[in-house]
Design a protein around this motif. Structure first.
Motif, short mmCIF file in Angstrom:
data_model
loop_
_atom_site.label_atom_id
_atom_site.label_comp_id
_atom_site.label_asym_id
_atom_site.label_seq_id
_atom_site.Cartn_x
_atom_site.Cartn_y
_atom_site.Cartn_z
N ALA A 51 -6.94 14.08 -5.82
CA ALA A 51 -7.28 12.84 -6.53
C ALA A 51 -8.59 12.26 -6.03
O ALA A 51 -9.40 11.78 -6.82
CB ALA A 51 -6.14 11.83 -6.35
N ALA A 52 -8.81 12.31 -4.71
CA ALA A 52 -10.04 11.75 -4.16
C ALA A 52 -11.26 12.56 -4.59
O ALA A 52 -12.29 12.00 -4.99
CB ALA A 52 -9.94 11.70 -2.63
N ALA A 93 -2.17 9.76 -6.16
CA ALA A 93 -1.72 10.05 -4.79
C ALA A 93 -0.25 9.73 -4.58
O ALA A 93 0.38 10.27 -3.66
CB ALA A 93 -2.57 9.28 -3.79
N VAL A 94 0.34 8.86 -5.42
CA VAL A 94 1.73 8.47 -5.21
C VAL A 94 2.70 9.32 -6.03
O VAL A 94 3.90 9.05 -6.02
CB VAL A 94 1.95 6.97 -5.54
CG1 VAL A 94 0.99 6.10 -4.77
CG2 VAL A 94 1.83 6.71 -7.04
N SER A 149 0.90 1.12 -7.93
CA SER A 149 1.10 2.25 -7.03
C SER A 149 1.26 1.79 -5.59
O SER A 149 2.12 2.29 -4.85
CB SER A 149 -0.09 3.22 -7.15
OG SER A 149 -0.20 3.72 -8.45
N ILE A 150 0.43 0.83 -5.18
CA ILE A 150 0.55 0.29 -3.82
C ILE A 150 1.90 -0.39 -3.64
O ILE A 150 2.57 -0.22 -2.61
CB ILE A 150 -0.61 -0.69 -3.55
CG1 ILE A 150 -1.95 0.08 -3.55
CG2 ILE A 150 -0.41 -1.40 -2.21
CD1 ILE A 150 -3.16 -0.83 -3.50
N TYR A 151 2.30 -1.16 -4.65
CA TYR A 151 3.62 -1.81 -4.58
C TYR A 151 4.73 -0.79 -4.45
O TYR A 151 5.67 -0.95 -3.65
CB TYR A 151 3.83 -2.66 -5.83
CG TYR A 151 5.29 -2.98 -6.11
CD1 TYR A 151 5.95 -3.99 -5.41
CD2 TYR A 151 6.01 -2.24 -7.05
CE1 TYR A 151 7.28 -4.26 -5.64
CE2 TYR A 151 7.34 -2.50 -7.29
CZ TYR A 151 7.98 -3.52 -6.58
OH TYR A 151 9.30 -3.77 -6.81
N PHE A 152 4.63 0.28 -5.22
CA PHE A 152 5.66 1.31 -5.20
C PHE A 152 5.79 1.95 -3.82
O PHE A 152 6.90 2.14 -3.30
CB PHE A 152 5.34 2.37 -6.25
CG PHE A 152 6.25 3.56 -6.24
CD1 PHE A 152 7.62 3.42 -6.39
CD2 PHE A 152 5.74 4.84 -6.09
CE1 PHE A 152 8.46 4.52 -6.38
CE2 PHE A 152 6.56 5.94 -6.08
CZ PHE A 152 7.93 5.79 -6.22
N VAL A 153 4.67 2.28 -3.21
CA VAL A 153 4.70 2.91 -1.89
C VAL A 153 5.28 1.96 -0.84
O VAL A 153 6.11 2.35 -0.02
CB VAL A 153 3.29 3.39 -1.49
CG1 VAL A 153 3.27 3.83 -0.03
CG2 VAL A 153 2.84 4.52 -2.39
N PRO A 173 -6.96 7.28 4.08
CA PRO A 173 -8.14 8.15 4.26
C PRO A 173 -8.74 8.70 2.96
O PRO A 173 -9.97 8.66 2.79
CB PRO A 173 -7.61 9.26 5.17
CG PRO A 173 -6.52 8.61 5.95
CD PRO A 173 -5.87 7.68 4.99
N PRO A 174 -7.93 9.24 2.02
CA PRO A 174 -8.56 9.75 0.79
C PRO A 174 -9.22 8.64 -0.04
O PRO A 174 -10.26 8.89 -0.67
CB PRO A 174 -7.40 10.41 0.04
CG PRO A 174 -6.17 9.86 0.64
CD PRO A 174 -6.48 9.55 2.04
N CYS A 175 -8.63 7.46 -0.05
CA CYS A 175 -9.25 6.35 -0.80
C CYS A 175 -10.59 5.96 -0.17
O CYS A 175 -11.57 5.72 -0.88
CB CYS A 175 -8.30 5.16 -0.84
SG CYS A 175 -6.79 5.43 -1.79
N VAL A 176 -10.62 5.90 1.17
CA VAL A 176 -11.87 5.58 1.86
C VAL A 176 -12.91 6.67 1.63
O VAL A 176 -14.08 6.40 1.37
CB VAL A 176 -11.61 5.38 3.36
CG1 VAL A 176 -12.93 5.24 4.13
CG2 VAL A 176 -10.73 4.15 3.60
#
Length: 253
Positions: A51-52, A93-94, A149-153, A173-176
């Motif tokens: 994804a990144a 990513a999720v 997605s952040i909420y889900f994780v 890390p992949p988002c950064v």
């Protein structure tokens, strides 16, 4: 056109997770939780890396990709592709977490995630449409997908008793890396080859996309996000698939 290309980017992850679900469900049913967590960790790392790399490349290549396809610039399509691809970096990513939560027999977690995404999309579309114009529609989709997605994780790790640090370690890390690659590639865009017509667009896609992918992988390698064991595992999987293909071809002959 922009949303069509973004959907094609999402397609491989959907196919991989659908194919992996039976195996993950078997691990959840038969194996200890530690084994399921390892599967979750490996799947997430691989999907997040894809994804990144793909998301960063599509964001920086949005305009030349549309020019390569349509034959001329279409600013709204390019903006749509860039925004949806940026949101997909987090959202794709999720997908491993979605597979795992269904394999554990807790599909309600994913249902809540879907409702949050849909609700945010409805709430954000009109205000962003008025604020930034037509680009507000894909922007609302990207923001809703990323936030949901952040909420889900967070919800998954809290309810299942998994470490919150684990989520940070595998998702941040992949988002950064994608953010660094996007910023650096855009900063160097004027120095990279480009030109009129489809030939110039193809050259721009190759140069911008290659640079973005290289930067993402370099940042992840520096952070030791993917180590030698991951590379060896992927080689084993690819090697087994190649041998299966050779065996099938031999049987057909």
């Amino acid at each position: 056109p922009g949303s069509r290309v973004a959907n094609l980017f999402r397609l491989p992850v959907s196919l991989v997770t659908a194919a992996a679900f039976p195996a993950v469900a078997q691990v959840a049913a038969d194996g200890p939780r530690d084994r399921l967590d390892k599967v979750y960790l490996h799947m997430t790392r691989y999907l997040a890396t894809f994804a990144a790399v793909g998301g960063a490349a599509l964001v920086v290549c949005a305009d030349p990709v549309i020019r390569l396809w349509i034959g001329e610039p279409v600013p709204l399509a390019a903006a749509t592709l860039a925004l949806l691809s940026a949101g997909s970096v987090v959202n794709l990513a999720v997908h491993a977490a979605s597979v795992m939560t269904c394999a554990e027999g807790e599909p309600g977690r994913e249902t809540r995630y879907a409702f949050v995404a849909a609700g945010l999309h409805l709430l954000l579309t009109v205000p962003l449409l008025k604020l930034v114009g037509p680009c507000g529609v894909p922007l609302s989709t990207a923001v809703a997908a990323a936030v949901a997605s952040i909420y889900f994780v967070v919800h998954l790790h809290r309810r299942s008793g998994r470490s919150g640090w684990l989520a940070v370690r595998i998702f941040v890390p992949p988002c950064v890396a994608a953010l660094v690659a996007i910023c650096l590639t855009f900063a160097l865009t004027d120095s990279l080859p480009d030109g009129p017509g489809r030939a110039g667009a193809a050259l721009a896609v190759g140069c911008r996309g290659g640079l973005a992918a290289f930067v993402v992988l370099a940042v992840l390698a520096a952070a030791r996000y993917i180590d030698a064991s991951d590379v060896a595992r992927l080689r084993t999987v690819l090697g087994s698939q190649r041998r299966k293909g050779e065996t099938g071809a031999a049987l057909e002959r």
